[in-house]
Design a protein around this motif. Structure first.
Motif, short mmCIF file in Angstrom:
data_model
loop_
_atom_site.label_atom_id
_atom_site.label_comp_id
_atom_site.label_asym_id
_atom_site.label_seq_id
_atom_site.Cartn_x
_atom_site.Cartn_y
_atom_site.Cartn_z
N LEU A 63 0.83 -1.20 0.00
CA LEU A 63 0.00 0.00 0.00
C LEU A 63 0.87 1.26 0.00
CD1 LEU A 63 -2.96 -0.54 2.50
CD2 LEU A 63 -3.12 -0.01 0.08
N CYS A 64 1.86 1.26 0.87
CA CYS A 64 2.74 2.43 0.98
C CYS A 64 3.53 2.66 -0.31
CB CYS A 64 3.69 2.28 2.16
SG CYS A 64 2.86 2.40 3.76
N ARG A 65 4.01 1.59 -0.90
CA ARG A 65 4.78 1.71 -2.15
C ARG A 65 3.89 2.27 -3.26
NH1 ARG A 65 4.66 -1.44 -6.27
NH2 ARG A 65 3.73 -3.19 -5.15
N ILE A 66 2.71 1.73 -3.41
CA ILE A 66 1.81 2.14 -4.48
C ILE A 66 1.29 3.56 -4.27
CG2 ILE A 66 -0.46 1.69 -5.52
CD1 ILE A 66 0.19 -1.36 -4.96
N LEU A 67 0.90 3.88 -3.03
CA LEU A 67 0.34 5.19 -2.74
C LEU A 67 1.41 6.25 -2.48
CD1 LEU A 67 -2.60 4.13 -0.39
CD2 LEU A 67 -2.75 4.86 -2.78
N GLU A 68 2.69 5.81 -2.49
CA GLU A 68 3.81 6.70 -2.22
C GLU A 68 3.61 7.45 -0.90
OE1 GLU A 68 4.24 9.12 -5.72
OE2 GLU A 68 5.03 7.44 -6.89
N CYS A 69 3.43 6.66 0.15
CA CYS A 69 3.23 7.21 1.48
C CYS A 69 3.99 6.36 2.49
CB CYS A 69 1.74 7.27 1.83
SG CYS A 69 0.95 5.64 2.02
N THR A 70 3.86 6.69 3.75
CA THR A 70 4.48 5.91 4.82
C THR A 70 3.37 5.30 5.67
OG1 THR A 70 4.51 7.69 6.46
CG2 THR A 70 6.38 7.59 4.92
N PRO A 71 3.70 4.31 6.50
CA PRO A 71 2.68 3.77 7.41
C PRO A 71 2.07 4.86 8.30
CG PRO A 71 4.52 2.26 7.31
CD PRO A 71 4.93 3.50 6.55
N ASN A 72 2.88 5.87 8.65
CA ASN A 72 2.35 6.97 9.47
C ASN A 72 1.25 7.76 8.78
OD1 ASN A 72 3.99 6.44 11.66
ND2 ASN A 72 5.59 7.81 10.97
N ASP A 73 1.23 7.74 7.45
CA ASP A 73 0.15 8.41 6.72
C ASP A 73 -1.14 7.60 6.81
OD1 ASP A 73 1.85 10.48 5.76
OD2 ASP A 73 2.53 9.17 4.14
N LEU A 74 -1.02 6.29 6.90
CA LEU A 74 -2.18 5.40 6.89
C LEU A 74 -2.73 5.09 8.27
CD1 LEU A 74 -0.99 2.87 4.18
CD2 LEU A 74 -2.85 4.52 3.96
N ILE A 75 -1.87 5.07 9.27
CA ILE A 75 -2.32 4.70 10.61
C ILE A 75 -1.96 5.80 11.61
CG2 ILE A 75 -2.30 2.22 10.23
CD1 ILE A 75 0.38 2.06 11.55
N GLU A 76 -2.79 5.93 12.63
CA GLU A 76 -2.58 6.93 13.67
C GLU A 76 -2.93 6.32 15.01
OE1 GLU A 76 -4.46 11.26 15.02
OE2 GLU A 76 -5.30 10.19 13.31
N TYR A 77 -1.98 6.37 15.93
CA TYR A 77 -2.22 5.87 17.28
C TYR A 77 -2.89 6.96 18.10
CZ TYR A 77 -1.47 4.34 22.05
OH TYR A 77 -1.67 3.98 23.36
N ILE A 78 -4.00 6.62 18.73
CA ILE A 78 -4.73 7.55 19.59
C ILE A 78 -4.63 7.02 21.02
CG2 ILE A 78 -6.95 8.62 20.09
CD1 ILE A 78 -5.88 9.32 17.33
N GLU A 79 -4.02 7.82 21.88
CA GLU A 79 -3.86 7.39 23.27
C GLU A 79 -5.22 7.32 23.95
OE1 GLU A 79 -1.35 8.71 27.21
OE2 GLU A 79 -0.62 9.25 25.23
N ASP A 80 -5.43 6.24 24.69
CA ASP A 80 -6.68 6.01 25.40
C ASP A 80 -6.81 7.04 26.53
OD1 ASP A 80 -8.97 5.08 26.57
OD2 ASP A 80 -8.22 3.06 26.96
N PRO A 81 -7.84 7.89 26.49
CA PRO A 81 -7.98 8.91 27.52
C PRO A 81 -8.39 8.34 28.89
CG PRO A 81 -9.87 8.96 26.07
CD PRO A 81 -8.89 7.97 25.50
N ASP A 82 -8.89 7.11 28.88
CA ASP A 82 -9.37 6.47 30.11
C ASP A 82 -8.68 5.13 30.32
OD1 ASP A 82 -10.85 6.05 32.43
OD2 ASP A 82 -12.51 5.14 31.34
N PRO A 83 -7.35 5.13 30.55
CA PRO A 83 -6.67 3.84 30.75
C PRO A 83 -7.13 3.22 32.07
CG PRO A 83 -5.18 5.65 31.22
CD PRO A 83 -6.45 6.25 30.70
N LYS A 84 -7.27 1.90 32.05
CA LYS A 84 -7.76 1.19 33.25
C LYS A 84 -6.63 0.53 33.98
CE LYS A 84 -12.26 0.70 31.34
NZ LYS A 84 -13.33 -0.05 30.90
#
Length: 84
Positions: A63-84
């Motif tokens: 996907l990254c090769r074809i779309l000329e992007c990086t994994p960071n463009d495709l995925i984003e980590y969102i920190e859990d605001p309510d960790p248990k």
């Protein structure tokens, strides 16, 4: 043997931005499907996902090769605001 500890399901808050990346780079479902040797309905389903689908590293790399992007463009980590 039981240790008394319980295992809770952990969900990773990872957002999936395939639709945004495809739109920015003007890729259609049909064109990407042809490059990946997939059906365009499969691309459509992948685009509709809001959370990262279970894909292997080879697929992500392609996907990254074809779309000329990086994994960071495709995925984003969102920190859990309510960790248990």
């Amino acid at each position: 043997m039981s240790t008394g500890a319980t295992m809770e399901a952990v969900t990773m808050p990872i957002k999936w931005h395939l639709a945004k990346v495809m739109k920015a780079r003007r890729w259609t479902n049909r064109a990407l499907a042809a490059e990946l040797d997939m059906h365009e309905n499969s691309i459509s389903r992948l685009k509709k996902r809001k959370v990262m689908p279970q894909i292997d590293s080879d697929f992500l790399s392609n996907l990254c090769r074809i779309l000329e992007c990086t994994p960071n463009d495709l995925i984003e980590y969102i920190e859990d605001p309510d960790p248990k």
